[in-house]
Write an enzyme that holds these catalytic residues in place. Structure first.
Site, PDB file in Angstrom:
ATOM      1  N   LYS A 198     125.543 -19.828 -38.389  1.00 30.28           N
ATOM      2  CA  LYS A 198     125.170 -18.805 -37.169  1.00 30.28           C
ATOM      3  C   LYS A 198     124.285 -17.844 -37.569  1.00 30.28           C
ATOM      4  O   LYS A 198     124.375 -16.823 -36.928  1.00 30.28           O
ATOM      5  CB  LYS A 198     126.445 -17.975 -36.451  1.00 30.28           C
ATOM      6  CG  LYS A 198     127.300 -19.145 -35.865  1.00 30.28           C
ATOM      7  CD  LYS A 198     128.719 -18.632 -35.443  1.00 30.28           C
ATOM      8  CE  LYS A 198     129.709 -19.603 -35.147  1.00 30.28           C
ATOM      9  NZ  LYS A 198     130.731 -18.921 -34.373  1.00 30.28           N
ATOM     10  N   ASP A 233     138.282 -19.071 -33.046  1.00 27.33           N
ATOM     11  CA  ASP A 233     138.505 -18.467 -31.783  1.00 27.33           C
ATOM     12  C   ASP A 233     139.054 -19.808 -30.717  1.00 27.33           C
ATOM     13  O   ASP A 233     139.806 -19.286 -29.820  1.00 27.33           O
ATOM     14  CB  ASP A 233     137.041 -18.447 -30.995  1.00 27.33           C
ATOM     15  CG  ASP A 233     135.969 -19.704 -31.516  1.00 27.33           C
ATOM     16  OD1 ASP A 233     136.469 -20.452 -32.181  1.00 27.33           O
ATOM     17  OD2 ASP A 233     134.852 -19.561 -31.156  1.00 27.33           O
TER      18      ASP A 233
END
Length: 497
Positions: A198, A233
């Protein structure tokens, strides 16, 4: 892992006729050789992306088989999916009491949250959260600098507790750490960073325990707090959803990227024969983005994959996740423009820019139900410098719908694959009762067509009777409170129930 697929507004909604008079002279002339028409390209695209029921069933079956293979014994990566043990074997019960924190690091911002839990009677008494942007230079700096910045933000947030929040005497504040980067988990409160993704390239962290990095930074800040649970997550989403609904069995993230996790029986995890779980269960992170068996791929998928930073990897993610859907559409449109002048005799140069048409753009175009598709034309012009006629805008929408239908349908098949695997091992317990799949992420939340195709796929695969027992629930921002709840359920202190 989330992407905001919000409704977009155009800053320039002027007449397309006036724009056509201002056609840029810098546009690249297309080849005089026209071998394929947009209709032929679109026909082939629809054929290559088709997801009939037999194909979806093959994908679901292959997902189940790869999950089983990934749980098998043996050192190192083997066949199948990664199927990472999370060491989360104690989910929140609702009895948890006290003050707990969460830190969610998964992108260019990090979120901090605190929650006061009141046990069965009061559940969540109060919550507060804050979000902090990470300066660009820290994403490429040293490990200590990044974690010191995060610990500083956490310390500032912790210093602002009001009267609704209080920690019991003699206890450290405990925190659940949501860390959504590739990690080899070694226990509930430790994990080794495999690699940054990312856009992060922080030196000195890969190969280290990220919890130790955070704990050391908190000590340097004089912050008396400890990490009780390290989760991603998807795991946080499952824990947060299961706290309110005990029938939650699976959690899926569908945003910029994607992942899924589920509750597995310890007896079905051969590679963890020596681990003792008090509950007899553990959450497994499938890392299903790495799945690739039997997927309907096109030349555009293969080109995008070859140009990516990880060729040959994360193929499922590249067909269903928000980061990639718009880019696949752009690659189709550029071929149509180059080979048969979809947008006129020249190719709009901006259309050649990778990722110029993000998934939020194609989502916004698909919400245009006007007769002249004015918004579609405006977005094409504003985002990619494309001037278009009504017939061309209709072609663009057909391309968008083809790619999005495939993505949503395959995501649904993946969910059914997980449920099938659980059903096989539980001998009819999963699909014979109410089973909840919690989904978080902006792609699922904000893209109605994608969501509808996913739900249709699940229903088609399971059939009406079984699908009535499977509840797909949107769980917004569940990973933060889920991490705090996991810190509570894995607290080092005896809960005073």
């Amino acid at each position: 892992m989330s992407v905001t697929v919000a409704a977009l507004t155009s800053t320039a909604m002027g007449s397309f006729l006036s724009r056509s008079r201002r056609r840029k002279l810098t546009m690249t002339l297309r080849s005089d050789t026209v071998s394929v028409t947009p209709t032929e390209i679109l026909t082939k695209l629809k054929r290559d992306c088709a997801t009939p029921l037999p194909l979806l069933q093959q994908v679901a079956n292959a997902m189940s088989a790869d999950m089983r293979a990934g749980l098998g014994p043996g050192p190192g990566p083997g066949p199948g999916l990664p199927m990472i043990p999370t060491y989360v074997d104690n989910l929140p019960t609702g009895n948890e009491k006290g003050l707990f924190y969460a830190l969610d690091l998964g992108g260019t911002n990090f979120r901090v949250l605190r929650v006061q839990l009141g046990g069965k009677d009061e559940r969540v008494i109060a919550t507060e959260f804050d979000q902090v942007s990470i300066p660009q230079h820290l994403m490429f700096g040293a490990s200590e600098e990044l974690f010191d910045f995060i610990a500083s933000g956490l310390a500032k947030f912790a210093s602002n507790e009001d009267g609704r929040f209080h920690v019991s005497p003699g206890r450290k504040r405990e925190i659940g750490f949501t860390f959504s980067f590739p990690v080899k988990q070694t226990s509930i409160d430790s994990g080794i960073l495999v690699k940054w993704t990312k856009g992060f390239a922080v030196s000195g962290t890969v190969g280290r325990d990220v919890v130790a990095c955070l704990n050391e930074a908190m000590e340097r800040q004089g912050l008396d707090m400890r990490v009780s649970a390290l989760v991603n997550d998807a795991v946080g989403t499952l824990a947060g959803a299961e706290y309110w609904d005990n029938d939650v069995m699976v959690a899926v993230i569908l945003g910029t990227g994607t992942n899924a996790c589920y509750v597995e029986q310890m007896s079905a995890i051969p590679k963890l024969t020596e681990h003792v779980s008090s509950s007899g269960k553990m959450i497994i992170s499938t890392e299903w983005g790495a799945f690739s068996n039997g997927l309907p791929l096109t030349e555009f998928d293969r080109e995008m994959d070859a140009a990516s930073i990880n060729p040959g990897e994360q193929i499922f993610e590249k067909t269903i996740a928000g980061m990639y859907l718009g880019e696949i559409v752009r690659r189709v449109l550029i071929k149509m423009a180059e080979e048969d002048a979809l947008f006129g005799k020249s190719v709009p140069p901006n259309l050649s820019t990778p990722f110029i048409l993000g998934t939020p753009v194609i989502c916004a175009m698909q919400q245009d139900y006007s007769g002249d598709l004015h918004r579609v034309g405006s977005l094409l012009y504003d985002k990619a410098g494309v001037e278009s006629k009504l017939s061309e805008r209709k072609t663009v929408l057909e391309v968008c719908d083809t790619i999005v239908k495939r993505g949503g349908s395959l995501a649904g098949a993946g969910i059914v694959g997980i449920l099938q695997k659980m059903e096989e091992d539980s001998k009819g317990v999963i699909l014979g009762r109410r089973s909840v799949v919690a989904i978080d992420g902006g792609l699922y939340e904000n893209y109605p067509q994608y969501r509808a195709y996913l739900l249709d796929s699940v229903k088609e695969l399971l059939g009406t009777e079984k699908s009535n027992d499977v509840v797909i629930e949107h769980t917004k921002d569940g990973s933060g409170i889920g991490a705090a709840l996991l810190a509570a359920s894995n607290s080092i202190y005896n809960q005073d129930f």
